[in-house]
Design a protein around this motif. Structure first.
Motif, PDB file in Angstrom:
ATOM      1  N   ILE A 156      -0.696   3.276  -7.789  1.00 24.87           N
ATOM      2  CA  ILE A 156      -0.252   1.902  -7.578  1.00 24.87           C
ATOM      3  C   ILE A 156       0.641   1.858  -6.344  1.00 24.87           C
ATOM      4  O   ILE A 156       1.653   2.542  -6.272  1.00 24.87           O
ATOM      5  CB  ILE A 156       0.545   1.384  -8.790  1.00 24.87           C
ATOM      6  CG1 ILE A 156      -0.308   1.454 -10.055  1.00 24.87           C
ATOM      7  CG2 ILE A 156       1.009  -0.053  -8.554  1.00 24.87           C
ATOM      8  CD1 ILE A 156       0.452   1.106 -11.317  1.00 24.87           C
ATOM      9  N   CYS A 157       0.292   1.060  -5.359  1.00 21.93           N
ATOM     10  CA  CYS A 157       1.083   0.969  -4.121  1.00 21.93           C
ATOM     11  C   CYS A 157       1.277  -0.485  -3.704  1.00 21.93           C
ATOM     12  O   CYS A 157       1.040  -0.848  -2.555  1.00 21.93           O
ATOM     13  CB  CYS A 157       0.413   1.751  -2.989  1.00 21.93           C
ATOM     14  SG  CYS A 157       0.431   3.537  -3.213  1.00 21.93           S
ATOM     15  N   PHE A 158       1.661  -1.331  -4.641  1.00 22.28           N
ATOM     16  CA  PHE A 158       1.812  -2.751  -4.327  1.00 22.28           C
ATOM     17  C   PHE A 158       2.950  -2.991  -3.337  1.00 22.28           C
ATOM     18  O   PHE A 158       2.820  -3.695  -2.350  1.00 22.28           O
ATOM     19  CB  PHE A 158       2.065  -3.555  -5.600  1.00 22.28           C
ATOM     20  CG  PHE A 158       0.863  -3.605  -6.507  1.00 22.28           C
ATOM     21  CD1 PHE A 158      -0.401  -3.874  -5.997  1.00 22.28           C
ATOM     22  CD2 PHE A 158       0.993  -3.371  -7.860  1.00 22.28           C
ATOM     23  CE1 PHE A 158      -1.506  -3.925  -6.824  1.00 22.28           C
ATOM     24  CE2 PHE A 158      -0.108  -3.420  -8.691  1.00 22.28           C
ATOM     25  CZ  PHE A 158      -1.359  -3.685  -8.179  1.00 22.28           C
ATOM     26  N   SER A 159       4.111  -2.401  -3.602  1.00 22.60           N
ATOM     27  CA  SER A 159       5.288  -2.655  -2.772  1.00 22.60           C
ATOM     28  C   SER A 159       5.820  -1.408  -2.097  1.00 22.60           C
ATOM     29  O   SER A 159       6.780  -1.470  -1.341  1.00 22.60           O
ATOM     30  CB  SER A 159       6.408  -3.275  -3.634  1.00 22.60           C
ATOM     31  OG  SER A 159       6.738  -2.407  -4.717  1.00 22.60           O
ATOM     32  N   THR A 160       5.221  -0.253  -2.360  1.00 25.06           N
ATOM     33  CA  THR A 160       5.688   0.997  -1.778  1.00 25.06           C
ATOM     34  C   THR A 160       4.512   1.768  -1.201  1.00 25.06           C
ATOM     35  O   THR A 160       3.354   1.428  -1.413  1.00 25.06           O
ATOM     36  CB  THR A 160       6.390   1.869  -2.834  1.00 25.06           C
ATOM     37  OG1 THR A 160       5.475   2.136  -3.913  1.00 25.06           O
ATOM     38  CG2 THR A 160       7.629   1.178  -3.391  1.00 25.06           C
ATOM     39  N   VAL A 161       4.830   2.840  -0.490  1.00 24.08           N
ATOM     40  CA  VAL A 161       3.798   3.714   0.054  1.00 24.08           C
ATOM     41  C   VAL A 161       3.997   5.105  -0.533  1.00 24.08           C
ATOM     42  O   VAL A 161       5.081   5.443  -1.006  1.00 24.08           O
ATOM     43  CB  VAL A 161       3.865   3.779   1.595  1.00 24.08           C
ATOM     44  CG1 VAL A 161       3.556   2.432   2.195  1.00 24.08           C
ATOM     45  CG2 VAL A 161       5.238   4.263   2.059  1.00 24.08           C
ATOM     46  N   LEU A 162       2.966   5.894  -0.504  1.00 27.20           N
ATOM     47  CA  LEU A 162       3.034   7.238  -1.068  1.00 27.20           C
ATOM     48  C   LEU A 162       3.515   8.230  -0.018  1.00 27.20           C
ATOM     49  O   LEU A 162       2.959   8.303   1.082  1.00 27.20           O
ATOM     50  CB  LEU A 162       1.662   7.656  -1.582  1.00 27.20           C
ATOM     51  CG  LEU A 162       1.582   9.054  -2.210  1.00 27.20           C
ATOM     52  CD1 LEU A 162       2.404   9.118  -3.480  1.00 27.20           C
ATOM     53  CD2 LEU A 162       0.136   9.431  -2.512  1.00 27.20           C
ATOM     54  N   LEU A 183      -0.173   4.900   2.648  1.00 25.63           N
ATOM     55  CA  LEU A 183       0.525   6.155   2.891  1.00 25.63           C
ATOM     56  C   LEU A 183       1.670   5.914   3.870  1.00 25.63           C
ATOM     57  O   LEU A 183       1.654   4.949   4.641  1.00 25.63           O
ATOM     58  CB  LEU A 183      -0.431   7.201   3.469  1.00 25.63           C
ATOM     59  CG  LEU A 183      -1.433   7.844   2.517  1.00 25.63           C
ATOM     60  CD1 LEU A 183      -2.463   8.647   3.308  1.00 25.63           C
ATOM     61  CD2 LEU A 183      -0.720   8.719   1.511  1.00 25.63           C
ATOM     62  N   ASP A 184       2.651   6.798   3.825  1.00 30.93           N
ATOM     63  CA  ASP A 184       3.742   6.730   4.785  1.00 30.93           C
ATOM     64  C   ASP A 184       3.172   6.823   6.192  1.00 30.93           C
ATOM     65  O   ASP A 184       2.246   7.594   6.462  1.00 30.93           O
ATOM     66  CB  ASP A 184       4.730   7.884   4.527  1.00 30.93           C
ATOM     67  CG  ASP A 184       5.978   7.774   5.380  1.00 30.93           C
ATOM     68  OD1 ASP A 184       5.892   8.098   6.586  1.00 30.93           O
ATOM     69  OD2 ASP A 184       7.034   7.363   4.857  1.00 30.93           O
ATOM     70  N   ASP A 185       3.718   6.032   7.125  1.00 28.87           N
ATOM     71  CA  ASP A 185       3.190   5.983   8.493  1.00 28.87           C
ATOM     72  C   ASP A 185       3.248   7.337   9.195  1.00 28.87           C
ATOM     73  O   ASP A 185       2.499   7.589  10.139  1.00 28.87           O
ATOM     74  CB  ASP A 185       3.968   4.949   9.313  1.00 28.87           C
ATOM     75  CG  ASP A 185       3.648   3.521   8.886  1.00 28.87           C
ATOM     76  OD1 ASP A 185       2.569   3.322   8.299  1.00 28.87           O
ATOM     77  OD2 ASP A 185       4.479   2.616   9.130  1.00 28.87           O
TER      78      ASP A 185
END
Length: 225
Positions: A156-162, A183-185
């Motif tokens: 689940i990545c609605f408001s965050t990134v992995l 994913l994190d940039d």
């Protein structure tokens, strides 16, 4: 006995399922041989403690079942959580069951969204699913899972990134890989070593790194975004 469905364009098998009668027979024989055990707190059929090497936990509210307390079988090989949306995983899950081969943690919650580093102890793991979990950070110790064939990171990545460290390059046996939508940039994926990969889902070229295109794309079913 087995009902199949093929892709119209490629003629490859998409799904396989047992006929209802065959399924009932398989479940009956599995119970007789103690091949698999099901824990379902919504019925009176659950049996404790777990003695089988294969366990399915079904429709189990988090407050009604404590995996750390109820399941202490060090020989456990397969663990599936089905419709257990409120169950919370702890590090004991991984430290006590180091012989695990198949682990499906779909919809399970991790404290703080962090997968415990002890997951790296499951060096025999072949199948790992974190579908729709609340995971936001993977441990670097996952690079120890070198025998993985199937890895699904559709979290689940609605408001965050992995936050995903560089772990994939060690998993050379992977045939299926589903990446998270976000994913994190700063994430850079190295896929050049994944020469056995057959299916790659949710791959974005912006996370690529020089040398990550070493796989033969013509041999892979790609699902890009």
């Amino acid at each position: 006995m087995v009902i199949s469905k093929r892709d119209v364009d490629t003629s490859r098998f998409e799904t396989l399922r047992l006929h209802d009668k065959m399924r009932e027979l398989c479940l009956l024989k599995a119970e007789e041989e103690n091949f698999v055990q099901t824990i379902d707190t919504s019925t009176a059929k659950s049996k404790f403690p777990c003695k089988s090497r294969r366990l399915a936990v079904v429709r189990c509210p988090g407050e009604a079942f404590s995996f750390d307390t109820e399941v202490k079988n060090p020989s456990l090989r397969t663990l599936l959580f089905i419709e257990c949306r409120r169950w919370k995983a702890t590090s004991l899950l991984f430290t006590r069951h180091k012989l695990m081969r198949v682990l499906d943690l779909s919809y399970v919650d991790f404290k703080g969204g962090k997968v415990p580093s002890s997951i790296g102890k499951l060096i025999h793991l072949r199948y790992l699913s974190l579908v729709w979990t609340n995971v936001t950070q993977l441990p670097a110790s996952m690079r120890n899972l070198k025998k993985l064939l199937y890895l699904n990171l559709d979290v689940i990545c609605f408001s965050t990134v992995l936050d995903m460290p560089n772990i994939l390059k060690e998993m050379r046996e992977l045939t299926f890989l589903c990446l998270p939508m976000s994913l994190d940039d700063k994430t850079k994926l190295e896929l050049g070593n994944l020469v056995k990969l057959e299916t790659l889902e949710c791959f974005s070229t912006k996370y690529g790194r020089d040398g990550s295109e070493g796989y033969d794309a013509a041999q892979i079913s790609l699902y890009l975004y």
